[in-house]
Motif scaffolding. Structure first.
Motif, PDB file in Angstrom:
ATOM      1  N   LEU A  73      49.657  20.130 -21.761  1.00 10.78           N
ATOM      2  CA  LEU A  73      49.089  18.893 -21.744  1.00 10.78           C
ATOM      3  C   LEU A  73      48.193  18.807 -22.860  1.00 10.78           C
ATOM      4  CD1 LEU A  73      47.992  17.787 -18.274  1.00 10.78           C
ATOM      5  CD2 LEU A  73      50.001  17.394 -19.275  1.00 10.78           C
ATOM      6  N   ASP A  74      48.497  17.714 -23.739  1.00 10.07           N
ATOM      7  CA  ASP A  74      47.835  17.591 -25.217  1.00 10.07           C
ATOM      8  C   ASP A  74      46.581  16.520 -25.009  1.00 10.07           C
ATOM      9  OD1 ASP A  74      46.715  17.593 -27.787  1.00 10.07           O
ATOM     10  OD2 ASP A  74      48.821  17.138 -28.723  1.00 10.07           O
ATOM     11  N   GLU A  75      45.486  17.065 -24.307  1.00  3.37           N
ATOM     12  CA  GLU A  75      44.494  16.030 -24.160  1.00  3.37           C
ATOM     13  C   GLU A  75      43.816  15.368 -25.198  1.00  3.37           C
ATOM     14  OE1 GLU A  75      42.424  16.327 -19.966  1.00  3.37           O
ATOM     15  OE2 GLU A  75      43.063  18.170 -20.563  1.00  3.37           O
ATOM     16  N   ALA A  76      44.094  16.038 -26.533  1.00  2.00           N
ATOM     17  CA  ALA A  76      43.485  15.419 -27.756  1.00  2.00           C
ATOM     18  C   ALA A  76      43.950  14.130 -28.323  1.00  2.00           C
ATOM     19  CB  ALA A  76      43.509  16.578 -28.724  1.00  2.00           C
ATOM     20  N   ARG A  77      45.399  14.061 -27.793  1.00  2.00           N
ATOM     21  CA  ARG A  77      46.012  12.877 -28.147  1.00  2.00           C
ATOM     22  C   ARG A  77      46.470  11.903 -26.898  1.00  2.00           C
ATOM     23  NH1 ARG A  77      51.411  13.288 -29.599  1.00  2.00           N
ATOM     24  NH2 ARG A  77      51.817  15.378 -28.647  1.00  2.00           N
ATOM     25  N   ALA A  78      45.796  12.172 -25.967  1.00  2.00           N
ATOM     26  CA  ALA A  78      45.759  11.032 -24.763  1.00  2.00           C
ATOM     27  C   ALA A  78      45.119   9.983 -25.136  1.00  2.00           C
ATOM     28  CB  ALA A  78      45.012  11.866 -23.537  1.00  2.00           C
ATOM     29  N   GLN A  79      45.697   8.769 -24.578  1.00  2.00           N
ATOM     30  CA  GLN A  79      45.231   7.487 -24.594  1.00  2.00           C
ATOM     31  C   GLN A  79      44.720   7.145 -23.078  1.00  2.00           C
ATOM     32  OE1 GLN A  79      48.039   5.205 -26.446  1.00  2.00           O
ATOM     33  NE2 GLN A  79      48.344   6.350 -28.194  1.00  2.00           N
ATOM     34  N   TYR A  80      43.528   6.321 -23.152  1.00  2.00           N
ATOM     35  CA  TYR A  80      42.737   6.054 -21.819  1.00  2.00           C
ATOM     36  C   TYR A  80      42.692   4.410 -21.705  1.00  2.00           C
ATOM     37  CZ  TYR A  80      42.042  11.091 -21.310  1.00  2.00           C
ATOM     38  OH  TYR A  80      42.283  12.383 -21.062  1.00  2.00           O
ATOM     39  N   LEU A  81      42.775   3.946 -20.690  1.00  2.00           N
ATOM     40  CA  LEU A  81      42.388   2.469 -20.568  1.00  2.00           C
ATOM     41  C   LEU A  81      41.479   2.563 -19.375  1.00  2.00           C
ATOM     42  CD1 LEU A  81      42.433  -0.507 -21.154  1.00  2.00           C
ATOM     43  CD2 LEU A  81      44.546  -0.642 -19.820  1.00  2.00           C
ATOM     44  N   ARG A  82      40.288   2.046 -19.390  1.00  2.00           N
ATOM     45  CA  ARG A  82      39.283   2.286 -18.233  1.00  2.00           C
ATOM     46  C   ARG A  82      39.086   0.726 -17.727  1.00  2.00           C
ATOM     47  NH1 ARG A  82      37.518   6.202 -21.861  1.00  2.00           N
ATOM     48  NH2 ARG A  82      37.893   8.169 -21.087  1.00  2.00           N
ATOM     49  N   GLU A  83      38.715   0.239 -16.625  1.00  2.00           N
ATOM     50  CA  GLU A  83      38.468  -0.803 -15.920  1.00  2.00           C
ATOM     51  C   GLU A  83      37.400  -0.760 -14.834  1.00  2.00           C
ATOM     52  OE1 GLU A  83      41.940  -2.193 -13.773  1.00  2.00           O
ATOM     53  OE2 GLU A  83      43.117  -2.372 -16.131  1.00  2.00           O
ATOM     54  N   GLY A  84      36.356  -1.459 -15.214  1.00  2.00           N
ATOM     55  CA  GLY A  84      35.300  -1.531 -14.249  1.00  2.00           C
ATOM     56  C   GLY A  84      34.042  -2.001 -14.823  1.00  2.00           C
ATOM     57  N   VAL A  85      33.134  -2.589 -14.278  1.00  2.00           N
ATOM     58  CA  VAL A  85      31.936  -3.273 -14.573  1.00  2.00           C
ATOM     59  C   VAL A  85      30.871  -2.186 -15.046  1.00  2.00           C
ATOM     60  CG1 VAL A  85      30.112  -4.827 -14.252  1.00  2.00           C
ATOM     61  CG2 VAL A  85      32.188  -5.505 -13.314  1.00  2.00           C
ATOM     62  N   TRP A  86      30.970  -1.082 -14.383  1.00  2.00           N
ATOM     63  CA  TRP A  86      29.766  -0.220 -14.795  1.00  2.00           C
ATOM     64  C   TRP A  86      30.575   1.239 -14.227  1.00  2.00           C
ATOM     65  CZ3 TRP A  86      25.576   2.169 -11.266  1.00  2.00           C
ATOM     66  CH2 TRP A  86      24.909   3.028 -12.054  1.00  2.00           C
ATOM     67  N   ILE A  87      30.818   2.024 -15.291  1.00  2.00           N
ATOM     68  CA  ILE A  87      31.425   3.393 -15.088  1.00  2.00           C
ATOM     69  C   ILE A  87      30.645   4.304 -15.699  1.00  2.00           C
ATOM     70  CG2 ILE A  87      33.532   4.599 -15.677  1.00  2.00           C
ATOM     71  CD1 ILE A  87      35.139   2.466 -16.282  1.00  2.00           C
ATOM     72  N   THR A  88      29.984   4.860 -14.661  1.00  2.00           N
ATOM     73  CA  THR A  88      29.044   6.216 -14.886  1.00  2.00           C
ATOM     74  C   THR A  88      29.981   7.235 -15.630  1.00  2.00           C
ATOM     75  OG1 THR A  88      29.491   7.045 -12.661  1.00  2.00           O
ATOM     76  CG2 THR A  88      27.747   5.507 -12.904  1.00  2.00           C
TER      77      THR A  88
END
Length: 223
Positions: A139-154
């Motif tokens: 896995l090449d996590e350095a090139r990973a793309q993330y999409l986060r959903e939530g009002v408050w993400i700790t």
């Protein structure tokens, strides 16, 4: 008008011109034919003779490589994880696209004489390879793309979402690597690689152009 042009040429001279042409060309034809015969005779005497047997020659070629990587696939698993905290009052979600690389290899150390057959009449070497080995996804996590959903993400929730997605991406990459299309491409690449790796040693050993028939354990049989 020039009177010499009206003077007829002697008949004997006209008859001698073709003979003169043949006298010039014939020695060269004889020379070429003699040279060709000499070259053919020398080739029969000095051409390299095969030594040993083709199975032994092929096994030596395999021993020098052991494990051969024949194909690599770039995958892009899309995964998603959810997190819930404070009795469900705080929820978050993360979607991730994590590039992964998978290698397909053949363990040539498992190829013994029992997996080969030499047909002298048809000058054909048949080789049966062990099943493909699929590596663990890288896995090449350095090139990973993330999409986060939530009002408050700790921070703790974000770390957990990332770990969960990493495990899911690795599992999904393993499933994608077993896709029949990718396996077919990897098997074709393996057969081509084995043919190329065996053709040169067999030629150097004096066996000339040998037909190579390669199959792999576990591949679907042709209908």
């Amino acid at each position: 008008m020039d009177p010499d042009r009206l003077t007829p040429q002697p008949l004997g001279q006209k008859l001698r011109e073709p003979a003169s042409w043949r006298l010039v060309v014939l020695p060269w034809l004889l020379f070429i034919a003699t040279a060709a015969a000499a070259i053919a005779f020398a080739w029969q005497i000095w051409r390299p003779a095969p030594f040993g047997d083709p199975l032994a020659t092929s096994l030596v070629a395999f021993d020098k490589q052991d494990r051969l990587t024949v194909f690599s696939a770039e995958l892009a698993p899309v995964v998603a994880s959810d997190d819930s905290r404070l009795f469900g009052l705080v929820t978050s979600r993360q979607v991730a696209v994590i590039p992964a690389r998978v290698d397909y290899a053949i363990d040539l150390g498992k190829v013994g004489r029992e997996r080969m057959r030499w047909d002298m009449a048809n000058r054909t070497l048949t080789v049966r390879l062990p099943a493909l080995q699929i590596s663990r996804p890288n896995l090449d996590e350095a090139r990973a793309q993330y999409l986060r959903e939530g009002v408050w993400i700790t921070r703790a929730a974000q770390d957990k979402l990332t770990r969960d997605n990493t495990r899911l991406a690795e599992r999904l990459a393993v499933e994608q690597a077993a896709n029949p299309v990718l396996l077919s491409l990897a098997r074709s690449a393996a057969k081509d690689a084995i043919r190329q790796n065996l053709a040169i040693p067999l030629q150097m050993a004096g066996f000339g152009d040998v037909k190579l028939s390669v199959s792999i354990d576990g591949e679907p049989s042709n209908p």
